[in-house]
Design an enzyme around this catalytic site. Structure first.
Site, PDB file in Angstrom:
ATOM      1  N   LYS A  11       0.803  -1.474   0.069  1.00  0.00           N
ATOM      2  CA  LYS A  11       0.125   0.250  -0.257  1.00  0.00           C
ATOM      3  C   LYS A  11       0.633   1.566   0.156  1.00  0.00           C
ATOM      4  O   LYS A  11       2.344   1.330  -0.931  1.00  0.00           O
ATOM      5  CB  LYS A  11      -1.192  -0.079   1.490  1.00  0.00           C
ATOM      6  N   GLU A 101      -9.858  -0.660  -1.131  1.00  0.00           N
ATOM      7  CA  GLU A 101      -9.268   1.273  -1.712  1.00  0.00           C
ATOM      8  C   GLU A 101      -9.254   1.947  -2.706  1.00  0.00           C
ATOM      9  O   GLU A 101      -9.969   2.613  -2.040  1.00  0.00           O
ATOM     10  CB  GLU A 101      -7.759   0.310  -0.739  1.00  0.00           C
ATOM     11  N   GLU A 171     -11.071 -10.656  -0.607  1.00  0.00           N
ATOM     12  CA  GLU A 171     -10.614  -9.682   0.021  1.00  0.00           C
ATOM     13  C   GLU A 171     -12.223  -9.313   1.393  1.00  0.00           C
ATOM     14  O   GLU A 171     -12.616  -8.194   0.782  1.00  0.00           O
ATOM     15  CB  GLU A 171     -10.029  -8.422  -0.420  1.00  0.00           C
ATOM     16  N   SER A 217      -6.791  -9.006   6.721  1.00  0.00           N
ATOM     17  CA  SER A 217      -5.667  -9.262   8.445  1.00  0.00           C
ATOM     18  C   SER A 217      -5.495 -10.437   8.253  1.00  0.00           C
ATOM     19  O   SER A 217      -5.616 -12.119   9.416  1.00  0.00           O
ATOM     20  CB  SER A 217      -6.628  -9.146   9.469  1.00  0.00           C
TER      21      SER A 217
HETATM   22  P1  PGA Z   1      -4.315  -6.603   6.098  1.00  0.00           P
HETATM   23  O1  PGA Z   1      -5.063  -5.628   4.051  1.00  0.00           O
HETATM   24  O2  PGA Z   1      -3.982  -8.214   5.388  1.00  0.00           O
HETATM   25  O3  PGA Z   1      -3.754  -5.035   6.706  1.00  0.00           O
HETATM   26  O4  PGA Z   1      -5.740  -6.797   5.920  1.00  0.00           O
HETATM   27  C1  PGA Z   1      -4.991  -7.043   3.540  1.00  0.00           C
HETATM   28  C2  PGA Z   1      -4.989  -6.485   1.241  1.00  0.00           C
HETATM   29  O5  PGA Z   1      -5.915  -4.874   1.373  1.00  0.00           O
HETATM   30  O6  PGA Z   1      -4.880  -6.883   0.673  1.00  0.00           O
END
Ligand code: PGA
Length: 254
Positions: A11, A101, A171, A217
Site C-alpha cells: 500500500k 481501497e 478480500e 488481516s
Molecule cells: P491487511 O490488508 O492484511 O492489512 O488486512 C490486506 C489487503 O488489503 O490486501
C-alpha cells in the site's frame, strides 16, 4: 496442482530506503526459487516510486515484482497516471487491480477495471483481481451476489485463455486492516463458491487450476489454518507484509 501464492501489498507505506531494505530482507530469506517456476509464488507490490530500484535488488526468479494499480488508458494526456506498458518496461510482472481501497476512495468501477485488466494482459503481465463484500453486504446476506457480480463484470468478460492468466483475491472489506479475519470456514465457503462460478463459466478443469487468494488481516498466527482450506491457495497480505519476519512466517505457513 494449483499454484500457491503469498503476495505482499505494501500500500502507501515505506519511503524508498525503507522499501529497498524490506525487499532485500525478503529476498535474502527466500532460499528457493519462488517466482513462477515452482509451485509457490512470492509476490511483493511496493509503491510505484520504488519499483525500478527494487527490481535492481531482488532476484526475479525468487520474487515476482508487482504494482498496486495502473492506468485504464494506454498512453497520452493523463497527468499523474502510470501505464501498464511503463510498468512492464521496468520489470513488473503482475498488477493488483480492483482493491477495495481503490474502489472506495478512487471510485473504481468494473468498466474501468476491465480496461485495466486488458491492458495489463496486453503487456504480458498478470492481473491480481480483488473482490469482496462490505460488512453491511455480508450482514444482509448479499456477499455471494456481490462477489459474483464483481467477478462477472470483469473477469468473465475475458476469453477462457485470458481468464486463465489471472489470479483472484477474495478480500472481505470488513477484514482488511481491521485485525478481524474471516474465519477459515467463512473464507472457505466463499472460495468454494468462487471456484464453482468459475467452473460454471469456464469448466471444471480451468476452475481446478485457478489460484484464489484470501486477504484481510492474514498474519503468521492465522495463515496456516486459512491456507489449510481446500479452496484457499494463498494470501494477499497488507500490514503483515511490511515486516520481513511476519511476511516470511506467512510464506512458511504455505
Ligand atoms: P491487511 O490488508 O492484511 O492489512 O488486512 C490486506 C489487503 O488489503 O490486501
Amino acid at each position: 496442482m494449483r499454484k500457491k501464492i503469498v503476495a505482499g501489498n505494501w500500500k502507501m507505506n515505506t519511503n524508498l530506503q525503507e522499501g529497498i531494505k524490506l525487499a532485500k530482507a525478503i529476498n535474502e530469506k527466500l532460499t528457493t526459487k519462488n517466482c513462477d517456476c515452482g509451485t509457490t509464488g512470492v509476490v511483493i507490490a511496493p509503491p510505484f516510486s520504488h519499483l525500478y530500484a527494487i527490481n535492481e535488488v531482488i532476484d526475479s526468479d525468487k520474487i515476482c515484482l508487482t504494482a498496486q494499480n495502473c492506468a485504464a488508458e494506454e498512453k497520452g494526456a493523463y497527468t499523474g497516471e502510470i501505464s501498464a506498458e511503463m510498468l512492464k518496461s521496468i520489470g513488473v510482472k503482475a498488477v493488483i487491480l480492483g482493491h477495495s481501497e481503490r474502489r472506495a476512495y478512487y471510485g473504481e468501477i468494473s468498466e474501468t477495471l476491465l480496461k485495466k485488466v486488458k491492458l495489463v494482459q496486453k503487456n504480458g503481465m498478470k492481473p491480481i483481481f480483488c473482490c469482496g463484500e462490505k460488512l453491511e453486504e455480508r450482514e444482509a446476506g448479499n456477499h455471494f451476489k456481490i462477489v459474483e457480480n464483481q467477478i462477472k463484470e470483469v473477469l468473465f468478460e475475458l476469453s477462457a485463455k485470458d481468464f486463465e492468466n489471472s489470479i483472484i483475491a477474495y478480500e472481505p472489506v470488513w477484514a482488511i486492516g481491521t485485525g478481524v479475519t474471516a474465519s477459515a470456514e467463512q473464507a472457505q465457503e466463499i472460495h468454494a463458491f468462487i471456484r464453482k462460478i468459475v467452473a460454471d463459466k469456464f469448466g471444471q478443469e480451468l476452475a481446478e487450476k485457478k489460484t484464489i487468494l484470501y486477504g484481510g488481516s492474514c498474519k503468521p498466527s492465522n495463515a496456516k489454518e486459512l491456507f489449510a482450506q481446500k479452496d484457499i491457495d494463498g494470501g494477499l497480505i497488507g500490514g503483515a507484509s511490511l515486516k520481513a519476519d511476519d511476511f516470511f512466517g506467512i510464506i512458511e505457513a504455505i
